[in-house]
Design an enzyme around this catalytic site. Sequence first.
Site, PDB file in Angstrom:
ATOM      1  N   HIS A 122       0.815  -1.223   0.000  1.00 59.09           N
ATOM      2  CA  HIS A 122       0.000   0.000   0.000  1.00 59.09           C
ATOM      3  C   HIS A 122       0.849   1.273   0.000  1.00 59.09           C
ATOM      4  O   HIS A 122       0.331   2.359  -0.237  1.00 59.09           O
ATOM      5  CB  HIS A 122      -0.933   0.041   1.212  1.00 59.09           C
ATOM      6  N   ASP A 158      -2.589 -10.786  -2.299  1.00 59.88           N
ATOM      7  CA  ASP A 158      -3.157 -10.235  -1.056  1.00 59.88           C
ATOM      8  C   ASP A 158      -4.618  -9.856  -1.320  1.00 59.88           C
ATOM      9  O   ASP A 158      -4.970  -9.464  -2.433  1.00 59.88           O
ATOM     10  CB  ASP A 158      -2.347  -9.001  -0.635  1.00 59.88           C
ATOM     11  N   HIS A 160      -6.212  -7.350  -0.441  1.00 56.18           N
ATOM     12  CA  HIS A 160      -6.348  -5.925  -0.734  1.00 56.18           C
ATOM     13  C   HIS A 160      -5.578  -5.581  -2.014  1.00 56.18           C
ATOM     14  O   HIS A 160      -4.544  -6.190  -2.296  1.00 56.18           O
ATOM     15  CB  HIS A 160      -5.789  -5.094   0.424  1.00 56.18           C
ATOM     16  N   ASP A 245      -4.201 -12.875   3.611  1.00 55.14           N
ATOM     17  CA  ASP A 245      -5.509 -12.457   4.135  1.00 55.14           C
ATOM     18  C   ASP A 245      -6.702 -12.886   3.281  1.00 55.14           C
ATOM     19  O   ASP A 245      -7.847 -12.707   3.737  1.00 55.14           O
ATOM     20  CB  ASP A 245      -5.535 -10.944   4.454  1.00 55.14           C
TER      21      ASP A 245
HETATM   22 ZN   LIG Z   1      -4.012  -7.256   2.717  1.00 54.63          ZN
END
Ligand SMILES: [Zn+2]
Length: 342
Positions: A122, A158, A160, A245
């Site tokens: 991120h 991931d 996200h 995740d």
């Molecule tokens: Zn994540």
Amino acid sequence: MTFLYTDPLFLEHDPGPGHPERRERVSHALEVLDRAPVPGVERRAPRDATEEELGLVHRPSFLSELRALRGRTARLDPDTAMSPRSYDAAVRAAGAAVSAVEAVLAGEAENAFALVRPPGHHAEPDRAMGFCFFNNAAIAAEVARRRGARRVLVNDWDVHHGNGTQACFFDRRDVLYQSVHRYPFYPGTGAAQEIGAGAGEGFTVNCPLPGGQGDGDYGAAYHGLFLPIAEAFRPDLVIVSAGFDPHFDDPLGGMRVSERGFAAMCCALREVARSSCGGKLVLLLEGGYSLEGLGQSVHACLEILAGRRTESFPAGTTPAAARAVETSREILRGHWPALGAR
Ligand SMILES: [Zn+2]
């Protein structure tokens, strides 16, 4: 040989009480590996990333701001906080990614896993966010480019979207970014229509999924979208933003991937690396907040990397996932003949 890079410093980054990105993520995974060692995996100590290496991705003003917080506690966004050792841990996490890439490109190891925290995908050139400080994957890709890799594939599983990594390479065709993630979801980016810009158009590949998808659905994303493009791209190195995740036991992700699914993704990317660049593959830990899910999945991926096991995706794709994969295929078909005609 598979190198596993980790460091006691990674346990000293503390984003605060009750934070899901906790030290036990790494310590528990190491306990799982201590209980059931994977033959062919050798632990290595990483070096720190240099200022110059961090500067390949991050702006000087951001680097000096972060360096000024070394030894202190600070909150950088609602869920990204630093403890006194966080800066040093983040520099070494980026360094572990670089160390892994160097060892693999030099042929010291066929592949490597950097079991690091804090995570990185991120982090943007001038912003820490979403538990991330430095973009470990982007820094590793930039170092690889300077060490002779002409084309680098970054695959991000991931749950996200890796907004930071995408931003770093959005207008470039030498680093191909692929991400399968829940959408809409944090951080808000990663629509199928985001395919890169300018010379990089077609070299960002997003597969947004609505949530609730499992191993067979991820198989559709890999076989229907990522793998044909990856094989046509012919990378000189494959880097994986390996977040765990999407695991069914994860408290944040809302997906249903099992250890088998992670092993199948790892195995598929190992095949891409073997066919295009002699197996040069580096996994970097991103998210993953179920300690048991994370530990078992890291173990499964190390078995794949070390050649102790192969894995394939189970059959069965839900209609929602099939539609999502077809949407991404349709948008990218003009850029990648390997996706076939309609
Ligand atoms: Zn994540």
